[in-house]
Design an enzyme around this catalytic site. Structure first.
Site, PDB file in Angstrom:
ATOM      1  CB  SER A 135      -0.935  -0.011   1.214  1.00 38.32           C
ATOM      2  OG  SER A 135      -0.186  -0.102   2.405  1.00 38.32           O
ATOM      3  N   GLY A 190       8.384  -1.494  -0.207  1.00 38.11           N
ATOM      4  CA  GLY A 190       7.953  -1.188   1.154  1.00 38.11           C
ATOM      5  C   GLY A 190       8.563  -2.173   2.137  1.00 38.11           C
ATOM      6  CD  GLU A 202       7.851  -7.656  -1.619  1.00 35.00           C
ATOM      7  OE1 GLU A 202       6.972  -6.797  -1.727  1.00 35.00           O
ATOM      8  OE2 GLU A 202       8.080  -8.239  -0.539  1.00 35.00           O
TER       9      GLU A 202
HETATM   10  C1  5RP Z   1       4.834  -7.255   0.410  1.00 32.72           C
HETATM   11  C2  5RP Z   1       5.709  -6.417   1.253  1.00 32.72           C
HETATM   12  C3  5RP Z   1       5.290  -5.012   1.469  1.00 32.72           C
HETATM   13  O1  5RP Z   1       6.235  -4.176   0.887  1.00 32.72           O
HETATM   14  C4  5RP Z   1       5.162  -4.765   2.943  1.00 32.72           C
HETATM   15  O2  5RP Z   1       4.228  -5.688   3.470  1.00 32.72           O
HETATM   16  C5  5RP Z   1       4.713  -3.338   3.246  1.00 32.72           C
HETATM   17  O3  5RP Z   1       3.420  -3.162   2.777  1.00 32.72           O
HETATM   18  P1  5RP Z   1       2.589  -1.849   3.077  1.00 32.72           P
HETATM   19  O4  5RP Z   1       3.291  -0.730   2.398  1.00 32.72           O
HETATM   20  O5  5RP Z   1       1.237  -2.146   2.521  1.00 32.72           O
HETATM   21  O6  5RP Z   1       2.538  -1.682   4.582  1.00 32.72           O
HETATM   22  O7  5RP Z   1       6.719  -6.840   1.764  1.00 32.72           O
HETATM   23  O8  5RP Z   1       5.239  -8.585   0.413  1.00 32.72           O
END
Ligand code: 5RP
Length: 224
Positions: free
Chosen positions: A30, A84, A105
């Site tokens: 997000s 993120g 990722e």
């Molecule tokens: C997805 C991730 C995201 O980058 C992490 O969960 C952060 O997400 P958000 O910005 O919605 O808090 O690792 O696998």
């Protein structure tokens, strides 16, 4: 100031590091969402970049935004990735995988010359594993046996989504969320968990980030 605003300012700040002609890794979540929206606008204003997405969801959003996409088959090196994180410590160790995209990722992070992380201030802690359960992606076959082995290390883990309707990742696997009381040696833990048969990858990104951009109520802060 609400959290969404803090995510937005961090993500938009990160896009300032993107230059024409770059191959850019596109993270998931997000917070990165705001970077994708911003990049979409920049592309419509003439920016020419190629994005490599870390999830099917990001691929969909980036496509909607008109960002040209490619794969690691075409590009061995990514100049910059924006992603993120769920928890970040002062040594730039990360927990990732809240959005279930940790395997892709990590592959993309490893192929990147620079990894730029965007978070709001709630994600910063002194030791990772204090506030967020560590996601571990495991294959479906024999998952109960894998979970027992994982639990010997972390004590307790939950199958994400529950046994009736487990979450299936983009790679067709399950996720265990493992509650620690802090992970003081992230490099060791990252290797230890990945050594268990059935574990595909875990969400510790030990010392991989080059810079963390934090959206705070006092404005943008940097950890590097
Ligand atoms: C997805 C991730 C995201 O980058 C992490 O969960 C952060 O997400 P958000 O910005 O919605 O808090 O690792 O696998």
């Amino acid at each position: 100031m609400n959290t969404e605003y803090l995510k937005k300012i961090a993500a938009e700040k990160a896009t300032e590091e993107i230059q024409n002609g770059m191959v850019v890794g596109l993270g998931t979540g997000s917070t990165v969402y705001y970077a994708l929206l911003k990049l979409g606008g920049m592309v419509r204003n003439g920016l020419d970049i190629i994005g490599i997405p870390t999830s099917e969801n990001t691929e969909k959003i980036a496509t909607e935004q008109g960002i040209r996409l490619s794969t690691l088959a075409e590009y061995a090196t990514i100049e910059l990735t924006i992603d993120g994180a769920d928890e970040v410590d002062p040594h730039l160790n990360l927990i990732k995988g809240g959005g279930a995209a940790l395997v892709r990722e990590k592959i993309i992070a490893n192929a990147s010359e620079r990894l730029l992380i965007v978070v709001d201030q709630s994600k910063v802690s002194q030791v990772i594993g204090t506030t967020y359960a560590l996601p571990v992606e495991i294959i479906q076959f024999g998952w109960e046996a894998t979970q027992r082995m994982v639990n010997q290390i972390c004590g307790k883990s939950d199958l994400r989504g529950g046994i009736q309707k487990p979450l299936i990742t983009d790679n067709g696997n399950y996720i265990l969320d493992c509650k620690f009381n802090g992970i003081p040696e992230p490099e060791k833990m990252e290797l230890l968990l990945n050594n268990i048969p059935g574990v595909v990858e875990n969400g510790i990104f030990a010392k991989r980030a080059d810079k963390v951009i934090v959206g705070t109520t006092d404005g943008i802060k940097y950890m590097e």
